[in-house]
Design a protein around this motif. Structure first.
Motif, PDB file in Angstrom:
ATOM      1  N   LEU A 178       0.847  -1.194   0.000  1.00  0.00           N
ATOM      2  CA  LEU A 178       0.000   0.000   0.000  1.00  0.00           C
ATOM      3  C   LEU A 178       0.877   1.236   0.000  1.00  0.00           C
ATOM      4  N   ASP A 179       0.492   2.222  -0.794  1.00  0.00           N
ATOM      5  CA  ASP A 179       1.245   3.469  -0.879  1.00  0.00           C
ATOM      6  C   ASP A 179       0.551   4.609  -0.142  1.00  0.00           C
ATOM      7  N   GLU A 180      -0.622   4.334   0.410  1.00  0.00           N
ATOM      8  CA  GLU A 180      -1.418   5.378   1.042  1.00  0.00           C
ATOM      9  C   GLU A 180      -1.721   5.006   2.491  1.00  0.00           C
ATOM     10  N   ASP A 181      -2.456   5.889   3.156  1.00  0.00           N
ATOM     11  CA  ASP A 181      -2.875   5.669   4.533  1.00  0.00           C
ATOM     12  C   ASP A 181      -3.682   4.373   4.617  1.00  0.00           C
ATOM     13  N   PRO A 182      -3.219   3.361   5.349  1.00  0.00           N
ATOM     14  CA  PRO A 182      -3.928   2.088   5.411  1.00  0.00           C
ATOM     15  C   PRO A 182      -5.313   2.194   6.036  1.00  0.00           C
ATOM     16  N   VAL A 183      -5.496   3.134   6.941  1.00  0.00           N
ATOM     17  CA  VAL A 183      -6.808   3.284   7.587  1.00  0.00           C
ATOM     18  C   VAL A 183      -7.849   3.703   6.557  1.00  0.00           C
ATOM     19  N   ALA A 184      -7.506   4.667   5.725  1.00  0.00           N
ATOM     20  CA  ALA A 184      -8.446   5.128   4.698  1.00  0.00           C
ATOM     21  C   ALA A 184      -8.768   4.009   3.708  1.00  0.00           C
ATOM     22  N   ILE A 185      -7.752   3.226   3.332  1.00  0.00           N
ATOM     23  CA  ILE A 185      -7.966   2.120   2.384  1.00  0.00           C
ATOM     24  C   ILE A 185      -8.866   1.063   2.998  1.00  0.00           C
ATOM     25  N   VAL A 186      -8.607   0.689   4.238  1.00  0.00           N
ATOM     26  CA  VAL A 186      -9.413  -0.341   4.914  1.00  0.00           C
ATOM     27  C   VAL A 186     -10.852   0.143   5.079  1.00  0.00           C
ATOM     28  N   HIS A 187     -11.025   1.395   5.463  1.00  0.00           N
ATOM     29  CA  HIS A 187     -12.384   1.938   5.587  1.00  0.00           C
ATOM     30  C   HIS A 187     -13.111   1.901   4.241  1.00  0.00           C
ATOM     31  N   GLY A 188     -12.387   2.210   3.169  1.00  0.00           N
ATOM     32  CA  GLY A 188     -13.001   2.161   1.848  1.00  0.00           C
ATOM     33  C   GLY A 188     -13.377   0.738   1.460  1.00  0.00           C
ATOM     34  N   TYR A 189     -12.503  -0.203   1.804  1.00  0.00           N
ATOM     35  CA  TYR A 189     -12.802  -1.614   1.511  1.00  0.00           C
ATOM     36  C   TYR A 189     -14.037  -2.075   2.279  1.00  0.00           C
ATOM     37  N   ILE A 190     -14.141  -1.697   3.525  1.00  0.00           N
ATOM     38  CA  ILE A 190     -15.300  -2.082   4.337  1.00  0.00           C
ATOM     39  C   ILE A 190     -16.580  -1.461   3.771  1.00  0.00           C
ATOM     40  N   LYS A 191     -16.472  -0.229   3.315  1.00  0.00           N
ATOM     41  CA  LYS A 191     -17.639   0.422   2.702  1.00  0.00           C
ATOM     42  C   LYS A 191     -18.036  -0.298   1.414  1.00  0.00           C
ATOM     43  N   GLN A 192     -17.040  -0.733   0.644  1.00  0.00           N
ATOM     44  CA  GLN A 192     -17.296  -1.508  -0.575  1.00  0.00           C
ATOM     45  C   GLN A 192     -18.119  -2.757  -0.268  1.00  0.00           C
ATOM     46  N   CYS A 193     -17.831  -3.389   0.844  1.00  0.00           N
ATOM     47  CA  CYS A 193     -18.522  -4.622   1.234  1.00  0.00           C
ATOM     48  C   CYS A 193     -19.950  -4.353   1.728  1.00  0.00           C
ATOM     49  N   ALA A 194     -20.284  -3.098   1.989  1.00  0.00           N
ATOM     50  CA  ALA A 194     -21.592  -2.750   2.556  1.00  0.00           C
ATOM     51  C   ALA A 194     -22.594  -2.303   1.489  1.00  0.00           C
ATOM     52  N   ILE A 195     -22.308  -2.568   0.233  1.00  0.00           N
ATOM     53  CA  ILE A 195     -23.269  -2.265  -0.837  1.00  0.00           C
ATOM     54  C   ILE A 195     -24.412  -3.267  -0.767  1.00  0.00           C
ATOM     55  N   LYS A 196     -25.643  -2.779  -0.832  1.00  0.00           N
ATOM     56  CA  LYS A 196     -26.817  -3.647  -0.696  1.00  0.00           C
ATOM     57  C   LYS A 196     -27.225  -4.225  -2.051  1.00  0.00           C
ATOM     58  N   VAL A 197     -27.536  -5.529  -2.037  1.00  0.00           N
ATOM     59  CA  VAL A 197     -27.955  -6.229  -3.251  1.00  0.00           C
ATOM     60  C   VAL A 197     -29.061  -7.227  -2.911  1.00  0.00           C
TER      61      VAL A 197
END
Length: 429
Positions: A178-197
């Motif tokens: 990772l080249d960026e802040d890991p907290v921001a990336i992990v939060h984005g990944y968790i948000k990705q998983c919270a898409i409703k289908v």
């Protein structure tokens, strides 16, 4: 005539509903409160036709089923060579949330485990300061054919217990993946998983992969064939985590599961499938979902290693032969190619257009090269339903393509002589 496909799916759901094993994903508070009795199944053909049964309109979070689509988006924008520098393609043989890297390359082993998925999320193309999860949501909405939304409650709930994923993020940052802040990336990944289908959404999304990256309803190419091939290859070997080997031998189709209870499956050139049932096994895969997929694979002949080619069409032509007295008609359906689930489903949909009446209908198998057991079952069911509508319906099998087992108990519906001879006997011509 009404196609029996929907009835079959409902039957499968009813049979698998008795399975009460497994447990909810209690390490995520919102998922721990899910209704364990929810159960749904959907499939989408490569021409965009959809079937769904059970709790088909129930929304749940996509969770790890977002991983192959995030991987596809990264491949689409960066290309395979660039992505492979950050994420490998080897099965891990480990749990999905294992804190580990490939010993040789010091990168995540594949994009389906959390370390690889977090890395993949960082590779999603977004403008400076833009939300990568939002970029993925827009893409998934296009795949599903409707506007999808985030489940903010599940997102916040997962953030409260994200310590392991944060540990993975810091590990990835430490080794330079990772080249960026890991907290921001992990939060984005968790948000990705919270898409409703819903299962209907997932089946449509899987259907695009089955159709080589083209959305059937619009004809728009959303992914290249090269990207789809790469995604499905990784799903096949890594999509079911440390149960991938068992999945390959018993079900045999590229798949991906999510801890909310969903599983998607893709049979290239044929169908996309989605199931939903929240109780999970020790690997984090839906217990009922696995049973349903195993049953579908066995009943419908979906195992990829069977290697049966699929056709885009099954009816070569339909023509009418009139009796000399003009009172009745005989309709001949000349079939060609292979007859397995996809072609049988297509044929049954075509037969739906036959109005009720006393037409004689002949399904001619002379030019069929291969007839799978599921194709035979669906073919005979179609004959039964045509008869219920008042028709006289037969299967003409002059070449003996049907086996004794396939015909057992149904021989009265089978004609074994050539079409012209049969017509001479039955019609006044």
């Amino acid at each position: 005539m009404k196609t029996p496909v929907a009835d079959y799916l409902a039957h499968v759901l009813k049979q698998c509903k008795q399975n009460d094993q497994g447990a909810l994903a209690d390490y995520i508070p919102e998922l721990a409160s899910a209704d364990p009795n929810k159960l749904a199944l959907a499939l989408s053909t490569i021409d965009g036709t959809s079937y769904a049964t059970g709790d088909k309109d129930t929304e749940f979070t996509i969770q790890s089923m977002s991983k192959p689509f995030a991987y596809a988006l990264a491949l689409k924008h960066l290309g395979l060579e660039s992505v492979l520098k950050k994420v490998g393609v080897e099965p891990s043989g480990e749990a999905f949330n294992q804190i580990s890297l490939d010993a040789k390359n010091k990168i995540p082993k594949n994009p389906m485990i959390n370390s690889g998925a977090i890395t993949t999320h960082s590779l999603i193309h977004a403008e400076a300061g833009a939300d990568r999860a939002e970029t993925l949501r827009v893409f998934l909405s296009e795949l599903a054919g409707r506007e999808l939304e985030f489940d903010e409650q599940v997102y916040r709930s997962e953030l409260e217990t994200a310590f392991r994923n944060l540990s993975i993020g810091y590990m990835l940052r430490t080794v330079g993946v990772l080249d960026e802040d890991p907290v921001a990336i992990v939060h984005g990944y968790i948000k990705q998983c919270a898409i409703k289908v819903t299962v209907k959404d997932l089946a449509q999304m899987a259907g695009v992969l089955a159709n080589g990256g083209v959305q059937a309803k619009t004809g728009k190419r959303l992914l290249s064939r090269v990207v789809v091939r790469q995604v499905l290859s990784v799903m096949m070997t890594c999509g079911m985590y440390d149960a991938a080997g068992d999945w390959l031998t018993t079900v045999g189709i590229p798949a991906k599961s999510g801890v909310a209870g969903g599983i998607i499956g893709v049979l290239p050139g044929q169908i996309g499938i989605a199931v939903f049932s929240p109780k999970l096994d020790e690997h984090g895969n839906s217990v009922r979902g696995i049973e349903i997929m195993e049953r579908l694979s066995n009943d419908m002949g979906l195992h990829l290693m069977e290697g049966t080619p699929s056709a885009q069409t099954i009816v070569q032509r339909r023509y009418v032969v009139a009796e000399t007295d003009g009172n009745n008609q005989t309709v001949v359906y000349e079939l060609r190619g292979v007859l397995q689930f996809t072609e049988s489903e297509m044929l049954l949909r075509i037969l739906e257009d036959e109005p009720e009446g006393d037409t004689r209908i002949i399904l001619d198998l002379t030019n069929i090269s291969l007839l799978h057991d599921v194709g035979a079952r669906m073919l005979f069911e179609g004959v039964n339903r045509l008869i219920e509508d008042g028709h006289t319906a037969v299967i003409l099998d002059a070449e003996g393509i049907l086996t004794e087992a396939q015909c057992k108990g149904r021989k009265t519906s089978v004609v074994t002589e050539p079409l012209d001879r049969y017509l001479e006997k039955q019609l006044k011509i």
